[in-house]
Design an enzyme around this catalytic site. Structure first.
Site, mmCIF file in Angstrom:
data_model
loop_
_atom_site.group_PDB
_atom_site.id
_atom_site.type_symbol
_atom_site.label_atom_id
_atom_site.label_comp_id
_atom_site.label_asym_id
_atom_site.label_seq_id
_atom_site.Cartn_x
_atom_site.Cartn_y
_atom_site.Cartn_z
ATOM 1 N N TYR A 32 -1.742 -0.919 -40.843
ATOM 2 C CA TYR A 32 -2.583 -0.461 -41.944
ATOM 3 C C TYR A 32 -1.808 -0.432 -43.248
ATOM 4 C CZ TYR A 32 -0.531 4.292 -42.042
ATOM 5 O OH TYR A 32 0.317 5.361 -42.175
ATOM 6 N N ARG A 62 4.078 -5.961 -47.671
ATOM 7 C CA ARG A 62 4.463 -5.170 -46.499
ATOM 8 C C ARG A 62 3.470 -5.367 -45.360
ATOM 9 N NH1 ARG A 62 5.223 1.079 -47.260
ATOM 10 N NH2 ARG A 62 2.966 0.951 -47.380
ATOM 11 N N GLU A 87 12.390 10.838 -42.583
ATOM 12 C CA GLU A 87 11.388 10.797 -43.664
ATOM 13 C C GLU A 87 10.362 11.892 -43.411
ATOM 14 O OE1 GLU A 87 9.226 7.019 -43.472
ATOM 15 O OE2 GLU A 87 9.474 7.012 -41.302
ATOM 16 N N ARG A 138 -9.679 -4.525 -21.075
ATOM 17 C CA ARG A 138 -8.413 -3.871 -21.412
ATOM 18 C C ARG A 138 -7.302 -4.586 -20.645
ATOM 19 N NH1 ARG A 138 -5.298 0.301 -19.048
ATOM 20 N NH2 ARG A 138 -4.065 1.452 -20.572
ATOM 21 N N LYS A 163 4.220 -0.587 -40.303
ATOM 22 C CA LYS A 163 3.194 0.416 -40.637
ATOM 23 C C LYS A 163 2.075 0.347 -39.603
ATOM 24 C CE LYS A 163 1.150 2.482 -44.771
ATOM 25 N NZ LYS A 163 1.669 3.824 -44.575
ATOM 26 N N LEU A 210 9.820 3.997 -42.757
ATOM 27 C CA LEU A 210 8.935 3.045 -43.417
ATOM 28 C C LEU A 210 9.539 2.707 -44.780
ATOM 29 C CD1 LEU A 210 6.126 1.648 -43.019
ATOM 30 C CD2 LEU A 210 5.318 3.260 -44.717
#
Ligand code: PDD
Length: 287
Positions: free
Chosen positions: A33, A52, A183, A101, A151, A207
């Site tokens: 995302y 990114r 972070e 799945r 991310k 990140l």
């Protein structure tokens, strides 16, 4: 108001946008995302986020589903359709929805990615009351996986971290691994000592914040030096000031760490100045 959202090529009312129960993001958190902020109906650091995004996708063996210009077009159309002045655009790309799945990745030729974008309005994004007051953080163990530079949408622990902070009467948590701060739950962490900004260096442990890159570039304008290195909670507690950065908080002053107030417990002048410079420069460059 019903929002207009984007799903796989269509602009739809939010109530009509449906994703399969077999989507791999739903079953396996198999997606990435980005969050891009919008100020005065313009996108802040769009190209940083687009780059990114490509990097995160490639790290998970996924391709960028469209060109940078097409992506920009979708962002702009959502801003227009939702009359968005201040807020953010959330984008998520998943490995798609194969019929069953299965741990094995589906063939991208037969299983197209799911691409979703939506807006969130936040009228006081730039003029945030929290930025005037500063936030309190507490430390928690960093037990996330080893590729925090991607991310990815697996955000359960950061979400739990925020709840642990709230349970202690704080606003957010700084995560600590092997004695050093990595972070914040959804932001990068910094302290200021003797006019120097100290923050952890880039690696797979954190990140690579788009706001981080911009703020470190602007540090010289604020007559401040930058040192990228590991630091402990104790060191940050004895700092002159501290702050966090992210696309949705910009530069946000931190006024207490694990119950210890920094300075007089109110936002310091340097973090406030960095916030001002960041907002000025980013708005000038917004597209
Ligand atoms: N979070 N570190 C983590 C773990 C993050 O989730 C984020 C962003 C950042 C800051 O990155 P940037 O400056 O590019 O926003 C650092 C977003 C805002 C979120 O999850 O909502």
């Amino acid at each position: 108001m019903t929002r207009t959202v984007y799903l796989n090529g269509d602009y739809l009312p939010e109530t009509e946008a449906k994703v399969s129960i077999f989507d791999r993001a739903f079953l396996m958190a198999d997606g990435v995302y980005e969050v891009t902020s919008v100020l005065d109906s313009k996108l802040i650091d769009f190209d940083g986020h687009a780059k990114r995004l490509k990097r995160s996708l490639n790290a998970l063996h996924m391709d960028m589903p469209m060109t940078r210009d097409d992506l920009l077009g979708i962002h702009r159309e959502l801003v227009r359709a939702n009359d968005l002045e201040n807020g953010m655009i959330y984008l998520q790309i998943t490995r798609g929805a194969p019929g069953d799945r299965d741990f094995v990745f589906p063939d991208p030729e037969t299983c197209p990615q799911t691409v979703v974008l939506f807006t969130q309005s936040k009228p006081d994004l730039a003029d945030s009351p929290a930025a005037k007051k500063g936030i309190k953080v507490v430390s928690i163990d960093d037990i996330r996986w080893g590729r925090r530079d991607i991310k990815s949408v697996q955000l359960l622990y950061p979400s739990m971290g925020k709840m642990m902070a709230k349970a202690q009467g704080a606003d957010d948590a700084w995560m600590v691994e092997d004695g050093f701060v990595t972070e914040g739950t959804s932001n990068n962490a910094y302290f200021i000592k003797d006019n120097k900004i100290i923050t952890r260096g880039l690696s797979n442990d954190i990140l690579h914040g788009i706001t981080r890159a911009a703020v470190l570039r602007f540090a010289a304008e604020a007559q401040m030096d930058v040192e990228e290195r590991n630091f402990t909670i104790e060191e940050a507690q004895s700092a002159d000031e501290a702050f966090i950065t992210s696309a949705t908080t910009f530069v946000m002053p931190v006024v207490a760490i694990d119950g210890k107030a920094l300075g007089n417990g109110t936002p310091g002048p340097r973090a406030a100045r960095l916030r001002e410079i960041y907002l000025d420069e980013s708005c000038k460059a917004a597209i």
